[in-house]
Design a protein around this motif. Structure first.
Motif, PDB file in Angstrom:
ATOM      1  N   GLU A  96       0.828  -1.213   0.000  1.00 53.33           N
ATOM      2  CA  GLU A  96       0.000   0.000   0.000  1.00 53.33           C
ATOM      3  C   GLU A  96       0.858   1.257   0.000  1.00 53.33           C
ATOM      4  O   GLU A  96       0.525   2.252  -0.644  1.00 53.33           O
ATOM      5  CB  GLU A  96      -0.921  -0.006   1.225  1.00 53.33           C
ATOM      6  N   ARG A  97       1.978   1.198   0.709  1.00 56.35           N
ATOM      7  CA  ARG A  97       2.829   2.383   0.848  1.00 56.35           C
ATOM      8  C   ARG A  97       4.268   2.137   0.392  1.00 56.35           C
ATOM      9  O   ARG A  97       5.122   3.008   0.575  1.00 56.35           O
ATOM     10  CB  ARG A  97       2.834   2.844   2.310  1.00 56.35           C
ATOM     11  N   ARG A  98       4.538   0.979  -0.144  1.00 56.97           N
ATOM     12  CA  ARG A  98       5.900   0.647  -0.579  1.00 56.97           C
ATOM     13  C   ARG A  98       5.825  -0.225  -1.831  1.00 56.97           C
ATOM     14  O   ARG A  98       4.829  -0.914  -2.059  1.00 56.97           O
ATOM     15  CB  ARG A  98       6.657  -0.093   0.530  1.00 56.97           C
ATOM     16  N   PRO A  99       6.877  -0.261  -2.654  1.00 58.77           N
ATOM     17  CA  PRO A  99       6.906  -1.205  -3.767  1.00 58.77           C
ATOM     18  C   PRO A  99       7.207  -2.608  -3.257  1.00 58.77           C
ATOM     19  O   PRO A  99       7.760  -2.781  -2.160  1.00 58.77           O
ATOM     20  CB  PRO A  99       8.051  -0.688  -4.644  1.00 58.77           C
ATOM     21  N   LEU A 100       6.854  -3.595  -4.034  1.00 61.87           N
ATOM     22  CA  LEU A 100       7.140  -4.981  -3.650  1.00 61.87           C
ATOM     23  C   LEU A 100       8.614  -5.174  -3.339  1.00 61.87           C
ATOM     24  O   LEU A 100       8.974  -5.927  -2.435  1.00 61.87           O
ATOM     25  CB  LEU A 100       6.698  -5.919  -4.764  1.00 61.87           C
ATOM     26  N   ALA A 101       9.465  -4.489  -4.064  1.00 67.51           N
ATOM     27  CA  ALA A 101      10.912  -4.690  -3.931  1.00 67.51           C
ATOM     28  C   ALA A 101      11.423  -4.457  -2.520  1.00 67.51           C
ATOM     29  O   ALA A 101      12.387  -5.094  -2.090  1.00 67.51           O
ATOM     30  CB  ALA A 101      11.647  -3.767  -4.905  1.00 67.51           C
ATOM     31  N   SER A 102      10.800  -3.539  -1.768  1.00 66.96           N
ATOM     32  CA  SER A 102      11.305  -3.236  -0.433  1.00 66.96           C
ATOM     33  C   SER A 102      10.477  -3.886   0.673  1.00 66.96           C
ATOM     34  O   SER A 102      10.686  -3.583   1.851  1.00 66.96           O
ATOM     35  CB  SER A 102      11.362  -1.714  -0.222  1.00 66.96           C
TER      36      SER A 102
END
Length: 371
Positions: free
Chosen positions: A21-27
Protein backbone atom coordinates in the motif's frame (compact mmCIF):
# COMPACT_ATOMS: atom_id res chain seq x y z
CA UNK A 1 35.62 -9.65 -21.66
CA UNK A 2 32.16 -8.36 -22.62
CA UNK A 3 30.70 -5.49 -20.62
CA UNK A 4 27.24 -6.15 -19.23
CA UNK A 5 24.82 -3.83 -17.49
CA UNK A 6 21.66 -4.84 -15.65
CA UNK A 7 18.21 -3.45 -15.05
CA UNK A 8 16.05 -4.54 -12.13
CA UNK A 9 12.56 -4.16 -13.53
CA UNK A 10 9.99 -3.09 -10.91
CA UNK A 11 7.30 -2.25 -13.48
CA UNK A 12 5.19 -5.28 -12.66
CA UNK A 13 1.53 -5.15 -11.69
CA UNK A 14 2.07 -7.20 -8.54
CA UNK A 15 0.14 -6.21 -5.43
CA UNK A 16 0.60 -7.75 -1.98
CA UNK A 17 -2.49 -6.05 -0.52
CA UNK A 18 -1.57 -3.96 2.54
CA UNK A 19 2.12 -4.82 2.26
CA UNK A 20 2.42 -2.76 -0.93
CA UNK A 21 0.00 0.00 0.00
CA UNK A 22 2.83 2.38 0.85
CA UNK A 23 5.90 0.65 -0.58
CA UNK A 24 6.91 -1.21 -3.77
CA UNK A 25 7.14 -4.98 -3.65
CA UNK A 26 10.91 -4.69 -3.93
CA UNK A 27 11.30 -3.24 -0.43
CA UNK A 28 8.86 -5.57 1.34
CA UNK A 29 10.60 -7.46 4.15
CA UNK A 30 11.83 -10.94 3.23
CA UNK A 31 12.81 -13.58 5.80
CA UNK A 32 13.12 -11.07 8.62
CA UNK A 33 16.27 -9.26 7.52
CA UNK A 34 16.21 -8.81 3.73
CA UNK A 35 14.17 -6.87 1.20
CA UNK A 36 12.75 -8.83 -1.74
CA UNK A 37 14.99 -6.84 -4.11
CA UNK A 38 18.11 -8.10 -2.32
CA UNK A 39 17.88 -11.44 -4.12
CA UNK A 40 18.09 -10.09 -7.68
CA UNK A 41 20.68 -7.44 -6.72
CA UNK A 42 22.83 -10.18 -5.20
CA UNK A 43 22.45 -12.20 -8.41
CA UNK A 44 23.83 -9.28 -10.42
CA UNK A 45 26.67 -8.76 -7.94
CA UNK A 46 27.60 -12.45 -7.82
CA UNK A 47 27.49 -12.54 -11.63
CA UNK A 48 30.10 -9.73 -11.74
CA UNK A 49 27.65 -7.27 -13.29
CA UNK A 50 28.59 -4.08 -11.47
CA UNK A 51 26.42 -1.48 -13.24
CA UNK A 52 22.78 -1.93 -12.31
CA UNK A 53 19.84 0.41 -12.79
CA UNK A 54 16.66 -0.08 -10.75
CA UNK A 55 13.56 0.83 -12.77
CA UNK A 56 11.19 2.20 -10.13
CA UNK A 57 7.50 2.36 -11.01
CA UNK A 58 5.96 3.93 -7.90
CA UNK A 59 6.20 4.59 -4.15
CA UNK A 60 9.98 5.10 -4.19
CA UNK A 61 10.52 6.42 -0.65
CA UNK A 62 11.06 3.12 1.18
CA UNK A 63 13.24 1.83 -1.65
CA UNK A 64 15.46 4.91 -1.50
CA UNK A 65 15.87 4.28 2.22
CA UNK A 66 16.60 0.58 1.79
CA UNK A 67 19.09 1.06 -1.05
CA UNK A 68 21.02 3.97 0.53
CA UNK A 69 24.25 4.23 -1.51
CA UNK A 70 24.08 0.66 -2.83
CA UNK A 71 27.38 -0.39 -1.27
CA UNK A 72 25.79 -3.25 0.68
CA UNK A 73 25.47 -5.39 -2.46
CA UNK A 74 29.23 -5.60 -3.03
CA UNK A 75 29.28 -3.88 -6.42
CA UNK A 76 32.61 -2.56 -7.64
CA UNK A 77 32.21 1.09 -6.67
CA UNK A 78 35.11 2.22 -8.89
CA UNK A 79 33.62 0.73 -12.05
CA UNK A 80 29.93 0.79 -11.26
CA UNK A 81 27.23 0.64 -8.62
CA UNK A 82 23.47 0.94 -8.38
CA UNK A 83 21.43 3.77 -9.87
CA UNK A 84 17.78 4.32 -8.97
CA UNK A 85 15.93 5.19 -12.16
CA UNK A 86 12.59 6.91 -11.57
CA UNK A 87 10.52 8.20 -14.47
CA UNK A 88 9.26 11.49 -13.02
CA UNK A 89 7.80 12.48 -16.37
CA UNK A 90 5.29 9.62 -16.34
CA UNK A 91 5.11 8.65 -12.65
CA UNK A 92 1.46 8.14 -11.79
CA UNK A 93 0.46 8.57 -15.44
CA UNK A 94 -1.22 5.22 -16.00
CA UNK A 95 -0.18 3.31 -19.10
CA UNK A 96 2.72 5.67 -19.82
CA UNK A 97 4.42 4.58 -16.60
CA UNK A 98 6.10 1.47 -18.03
CA UNK A 99 9.60 0.00 -18.18
CA UNK A 100 10.44 1.13 -21.71
CA UNK A 101 9.51 4.75 -21.05
CA UNK A 102 11.54 4.64 -17.83
CA UNK A 103 14.61 3.34 -19.70
CA UNK A 104 14.23 5.97 -22.41
CA UNK A 105 13.72 8.78 -19.88
CA UNK A 106 16.93 7.62 -18.13
CA UNK A 107 18.80 6.65 -21.30
CA UNK A 108 22.00 8.24 -19.96
CA UNK A 109 22.51 5.14 -17.79
CA UNK A 110 22.70 2.98 -20.92
CA UNK A 111 24.64 5.42 -23.08
CA UNK A 112 27.23 6.33 -20.45
CA UNK A 113 28.06 2.71 -19.61
CA UNK A 114 28.43 1.65 -23.29
CA UNK A 115 27.67 -2.04 -22.68
CA UNK A 116 27.99 -5.00 -24.99
CA UNK A 117 24.96 -6.71 -23.44
CA UNK A 118 21.95 -5.77 -21.34
CA UNK A 119 20.20 -8.02 -18.81
CA UNK A 120 16.74 -7.12 -17.54
CA UNK A 121 15.36 -9.07 -14.55
CA UNK A 122 12.44 -8.67 -12.10
CA UNK A 123 12.53 -8.64 -8.30
CA UNK A 124 9.39 -10.69 -7.64
CA UNK A 125 10.64 -13.94 -9.23
CA UNK A 126 12.99 -15.43 -6.64
CA UNK A 127 15.99 -17.41 -7.92
CA UNK A 128 19.78 -17.44 -7.81
CA UNK A 129 20.48 -17.31 -11.53
CA UNK A 130 24.03 -16.69 -12.68
CA UNK A 131 23.46 -13.96 -15.26
CA UNK A 132 26.95 -14.43 -16.69
CA UNK A 133 25.90 -17.91 -17.83
CA UNK A 134 22.72 -16.44 -19.30
CA UNK A 135 24.78 -13.90 -21.28
CA UNK A 136 27.21 -16.58 -22.49
CA UNK A 137 24.34 -18.76 -23.70
CA UNK A 138 22.79 -15.79 -25.48
CA UNK A 139 26.05 -14.80 -27.19
CA UNK A 140 26.58 -18.37 -28.41
CA UNK A 141 23.02 -18.67 -29.75
CA UNK A 142 23.16 -15.85 -32.28
CA UNK A 143 19.60 -14.87 -31.33
CA UNK A 144 18.41 -11.30 -31.00
CA UNK A 145 16.94 -11.84 -27.54
CA UNK A 146 17.09 -14.65 -24.99
CA UNK A 147 14.39 -15.24 -22.38
CA UNK A 148 15.22 -17.17 -19.21
CA UNK A 149 12.62 -19.88 -18.63
CA UNK A 150 11.84 -22.90 -16.50
CA UNK A 151 9.70 -25.94 -17.25
CA UNK A 152 7.11 -26.43 -14.49
CA UNK A 153 4.51 -29.10 -13.77
CA UNK A 154 2.25 -27.02 -11.51
CA UNK A 155 1.22 -24.19 -13.83
CA UNK A 156 -2.44 -24.93 -13.10
CA UNK A 157 -1.90 -24.09 -9.41
CA UNK A 158 1.07 -21.73 -9.27
CA UNK A 159 2.40 -19.22 -11.81
CA UNK A 160 -1.10 -17.93 -12.59
CA UNK A 161 -0.75 -14.59 -14.36
CA UNK A 162 2.89 -15.21 -15.30
CA UNK A 163 4.00 -15.59 -18.91
CA UNK A 164 4.76 -18.86 -20.64
CA UNK A 165 6.43 -19.51 -23.98
CA UNK A 166 5.99 -22.02 -26.78
CA UNK A 167 8.85 -23.00 -29.07
CA UNK A 168 9.12 -24.07 -32.67
CA UNK A 169 10.04 -27.76 -32.59
CA UNK A 170 12.72 -27.34 -35.26
CA UNK A 171 14.32 -23.93 -34.64
CA UNK A 172 13.71 -23.84 -30.86
CA UNK A 173 12.74 -20.20 -31.24
CA UNK A 174 9.85 -18.64 -29.33
CA UNK A 175 6.61 -18.66 -31.32
CA UNK A 176 4.24 -17.65 -28.51
CA UNK A 177 4.51 -15.53 -25.40
CA UNK A 178 1.22 -15.74 -23.53
CA UNK A 179 -0.25 -15.28 -20.05
CA UNK A 180 -0.66 -18.45 -18.01
CA UNK A 181 -4.35 -18.77 -17.10
CA UNK A 182 -3.91 -22.06 -15.22
CA UNK A 183 -5.52 -24.27 -17.86
CA UNK A 184 -2.52 -26.60 -18.21
CA UNK A 185 -0.11 -28.26 -15.76
CA UNK A 186 3.00 -28.31 -17.91
CA UNK A 187 4.32 -24.98 -19.12
CA UNK A 188 7.63 -23.37 -20.00
CA UNK A 189 7.33 -20.33 -17.75
CA UNK A 190 9.09 -17.08 -18.57
CA UNK A 191 11.17 -15.87 -15.63
CA UNK A 192 10.96 -12.33 -17.10
CA UNK A 193 14.75 -12.18 -17.32
CA UNK A 194 15.86 -11.06 -20.77
CA UNK A 195 19.25 -10.51 -22.39
CA UNK A 196 19.92 -8.31 -25.44
CA UNK A 197 23.03 -7.22 -27.26
CA UNK A 198 23.45 -3.47 -26.95
CA UNK A 199 22.72 -2.89 -30.63
CA UNK A 200 19.56 -4.99 -30.49
CA UNK A 201 18.48 -3.14 -27.33
CA UNK A 202 18.86 0.25 -29.01
CA UNK A 203 16.81 -0.88 -32.01
CA UNK A 204 14.25 -2.47 -29.69
CA UNK A 205 13.70 0.82 -27.84
CA UNK A 206 13.40 2.83 -31.06
CA UNK A 207 10.90 0.36 -32.50
CA UNK A 208 8.86 0.50 -29.31
CA UNK A 209 8.56 4.29 -29.60
CA UNK A 210 7.04 3.84 -33.06
CA UNK A 211 4.70 0.98 -32.11
CA UNK A 212 3.10 2.33 -28.92
CA UNK A 213 4.10 4.43 -25.91
CA UNK A 214 1.98 2.04 -23.83
CA UNK A 215 3.99 -1.08 -24.70
CA UNK A 216 6.24 -2.69 -22.11
CA UNK A 217 9.30 -4.85 -22.79
CA UNK A 218 7.11 -7.93 -22.50
CA UNK A 219 4.54 -6.46 -24.93
CA UNK A 220 7.23 -5.62 -27.48
CA UNK A 221 8.72 -9.11 -27.27
CA UNK A 222 5.30 -10.65 -27.93
CA UNK A 223 4.69 -8.14 -30.74
CA UNK A 224 7.98 -8.87 -32.51
CA UNK A 225 8.11 -12.69 -32.35
CA UNK A 226 7.81 -12.90 -36.14
CA UNK A 227 10.49 -10.28 -36.73
CA UNK A 228 13.24 -11.26 -34.27
CA UNK A 229 14.99 -14.47 -33.36
CA UNK A 230 13.99 -14.91 -29.73
CA UNK A 231 15.36 -17.96 -27.97
CA UNK A 232 15.28 -19.35 -24.45
CA UNK A 233 17.74 -20.25 -21.71
CA UNK A 234 16.40 -22.99 -19.46
CA UNK A 235 17.19 -22.34 -15.80
CA UNK A 236 16.94 -25.43 -13.58
CA UNK A 237 17.54 -24.03 -10.11
CA UNK A 238 15.12 -22.94 -7.38
CA UNK A 239 12.45 -20.51 -8.59
CA UNK A 240 9.35 -19.07 -6.93
CA UNK A 241 7.09 -16.23 -8.00
CA UNK A 242 5.82 -13.74 -5.43
CA UNK A 243 2.90 -12.29 -7.35
CA UNK A 244 0.22 -12.21 -4.65
CA UNK A 245 -0.25 -11.75 -0.91
CA UNK A 246 -0.82 -15.49 -0.49
CA UNK A 247 2.24 -16.36 -2.60
CA UNK A 248 4.37 -14.07 -0.40
CA UNK A 249 3.18 -15.86 2.75
CA UNK A 250 3.72 -19.32 1.24
CA UNK A 251 7.18 -18.59 -0.20
CA UNK A 252 8.48 -17.00 3.00
CA UNK A 253 7.36 -19.88 5.22
CA UNK A 254 8.69 -22.40 2.68
CA UNK A 255 12.17 -21.13 3.49
CA UNK A 256 11.82 -22.59 6.98
CA UNK A 257 12.40 -25.93 5.26
CA UNK A 258 16.17 -26.50 5.37
CA UNK A 259 16.19 -28.25 2.00
CA UNK A 260 14.60 -25.18 0.42
CA UNK A 261 16.68 -22.50 2.12
CA UNK A 262 19.97 -24.19 1.24
CA UNK A 263 19.06 -23.98 -2.45
CA UNK A 264 19.28 -20.18 -2.17
CA UNK A 265 21.68 -19.54 0.70
CA UNK A 266 25.10 -21.08 0.15
CA UNK A 267 28.68 -19.97 0.64
CA UNK A 268 29.59 -19.29 -2.97
CA UNK A 269 26.46 -17.23 -3.68
CA UNK A 270 25.94 -14.79 -0.77
CA UNK A 271 22.71 -12.80 -0.45
CA UNK A 272 23.67 -9.24 0.47
CA UNK A 273 21.61 -6.67 2.36
CA UNK A 274 22.04 -3.55 4.46
CA UNK A 275 23.62 -4.28 7.80
CA UNK A 276 22.09 -2.98 11.02
CA UNK A 277 23.92 -2.04 14.18
CA UNK A 278 21.77 -4.17 16.45
CA UNK A 279 22.69 -6.70 19.15
CA UNK A 280 22.27 -10.47 18.78
CA UNK A 281 18.88 -12.05 19.41
CA UNK A 282 18.12 -12.41 23.13
CA UNK A 283 16.30 -15.55 24.30
CA UNK A 284 14.94 -15.04 27.82
CA UNK A 285 13.90 -17.51 30.50
CA UNK A 286 10.50 -18.47 29.08
CA UNK A 287 11.48 -18.59 25.40
CA UNK A 288 10.81 -21.64 23.25
CA UNK A 289 11.65 -21.46 19.54
CA UNK A 290 11.14 -24.19 16.94
CA UNK A 291 11.44 -24.26 13.16
CA UNK A 292 11.76 -20.47 12.84
CA UNK A 293 13.97 -17.63 11.62
CA UNK A 294 14.74 -14.95 14.21
CA UNK A 295 16.56 -11.78 13.13
CA UNK A 296 19.11 -9.93 15.23
CA UNK A 297 17.91 -7.46 17.84
CA UNK A 298 14.80 -9.49 18.70
CA UNK A 299 13.96 -10.28 22.33
CA UNK A 300 12.00 -13.51 22.79
CA UNK A 301 10.34 -14.55 26.03
CA UNK A 302 7.50 -16.63 24.57
CA UNK A 303 6.89 -19.48 22.15
CA UNK A 304 7.67 -19.10 18.43
CA UNK A 305 6.84 -21.97 16.05
CA UNK A 306 7.24 -22.11 12.26
CA UNK A 307 7.47 -18.33 12.02
CA UNK A 308 9.71 -15.50 10.83
CA UNK A 309 10.58 -12.76 13.33
CA UNK A 310 12.17 -9.54 12.08
CA UNK A 311 14.74 -7.24 13.65
CA UNK A 312 14.04 -5.66 17.05
CA UNK A 313 10.78 -7.53 17.59
CA UNK A 314 9.75 -8.07 21.22
CA UNK A 315 7.88 -11.28 22.05
CA UNK A 316 6.45 -10.93 25.55
CA UNK A 317 6.29 -13.45 28.38
CA UNK A 318 3.96 -16.33 27.55
CA UNK A 319 3.10 -15.06 24.08
CA UNK A 320 2.61 -17.71 21.38
CA UNK A 321 3.34 -17.10 17.68
CA UNK A 322 2.64 -19.83 15.13
CA UNK A 323 2.89 -19.88 11.36
CA UNK A 324 3.30 -16.10 11.20
CA UNK A 325 5.55 -13.36 9.82
CA UNK A 326 6.34 -10.44 12.16
CA UNK A 327 8.08 -7.40 10.67
CA UNK A 328 10.79 -5.38 12.39
CA UNK A 329 10.14 -3.25 15.45
CA UNK A 330 6.82 -4.89 16.34
CA UNK A 331 5.76 -5.79 19.89
CA UNK A 332 3.77 -8.84 20.96
CA UNK A 333 2.48 -8.21 24.49
CA UNK A 334 2.61 -10.96 27.14
CA UNK A 335 -0.05 -13.62 26.84
CA UNK A 336 -0.90 -12.89 23.20
CA UNK A 337 -1.60 -15.73 20.74
CA UNK A 338 -1.01 -15.23 17.00
CA UNK A 339 -1.52 -17.81 14.27
CA UNK A 340 -1.43 -17.32 10.49
CA UNK A 341 -0.67 -13.60 10.83
CA UNK A 342 1.42 -11.12 8.82
CA UNK A 343 2.25 -8.14 11.03
CA UNK A 344 3.80 -5.06 9.43
CA UNK A 345 6.54 -2.87 10.92
CA UNK A 346 6.26 -1.26 14.35
CA UNK A 347 2.80 -2.67 15.07
CA UNK A 348 1.73 -3.92 18.50
CA UNK A 349 -0.60 -6.61 19.81
CA UNK A 350 -1.91 -5.15 23.06
CA UNK A 351 -5.67 -5.37 23.58
CA UNK A 352 -6.91 -8.17 21.31
CA UNK A 353 -4.75 -10.99 22.57
CA UNK A 354 -6.07 -13.81 20.34
CA UNK A 355 -5.50 -13.21 16.63
CA UNK A 356 -5.94 -16.02 14.12
CA UNK A 357 -6.04 -15.95 10.35
CA UNK A 358 -6.38 -18.80 7.89
CA UNK A 359 -3.61 -20.62 6.04
CA UNK A 360 -5.15 -19.49 2.76
CA UNK A 361 -5.96 -16.01 4.05
CA UNK A 362 -3.47 -14.88 6.71
CA UNK A 363 -4.61 -12.01 8.92
CA UNK A 364 -2.85 -8.71 8.13
CA UNK A 365 -1.96 -6.05 10.71
CA UNK A 366 -1.00 -2.69 9.25
CA UNK A 367 2.24 -0.83 9.90
CA UNK A 368 2.18 1.01 13.21
CA UNK A 369 -1.26 -0.25 14.30
CA UNK A 370 -1.95 -1.08 17.95
CA UNK A 371 -4.58 -3.81 18.13
Amino acid sequence: MAKVIGYVNLHSDVSLKGLTERRPLASVSFLGRYGIIDIVLSNFSNSNIDNVGVLIKEKPRSLFKHMANGNAWNFNSKNGGVQLLYDEKYAGNGMYNNDINNIVENIAFFETNKPDYVVVAPAHIINTMDFSELVEAHAASGNAVTIATQKVKDADVNWIGCDYVKLDSDTKLVTQLETNMGNAKNRMISLEAYVFSAKTFEKFLKTAEKVSPFYSIRDMLAYSLDERRIGVYEYKGYVRCINSYQAYFNVCLEFLNYEVSTQVFHANWPIFTNTNDTPPTKYKEHSCVRDSMIANGAVVNGTVEHSIIGRDVIVGDGAVIKNSIIFSGSVIDPGSVLENVIMDKRARVKNMKNLKGELKEPLFIKEGDVV
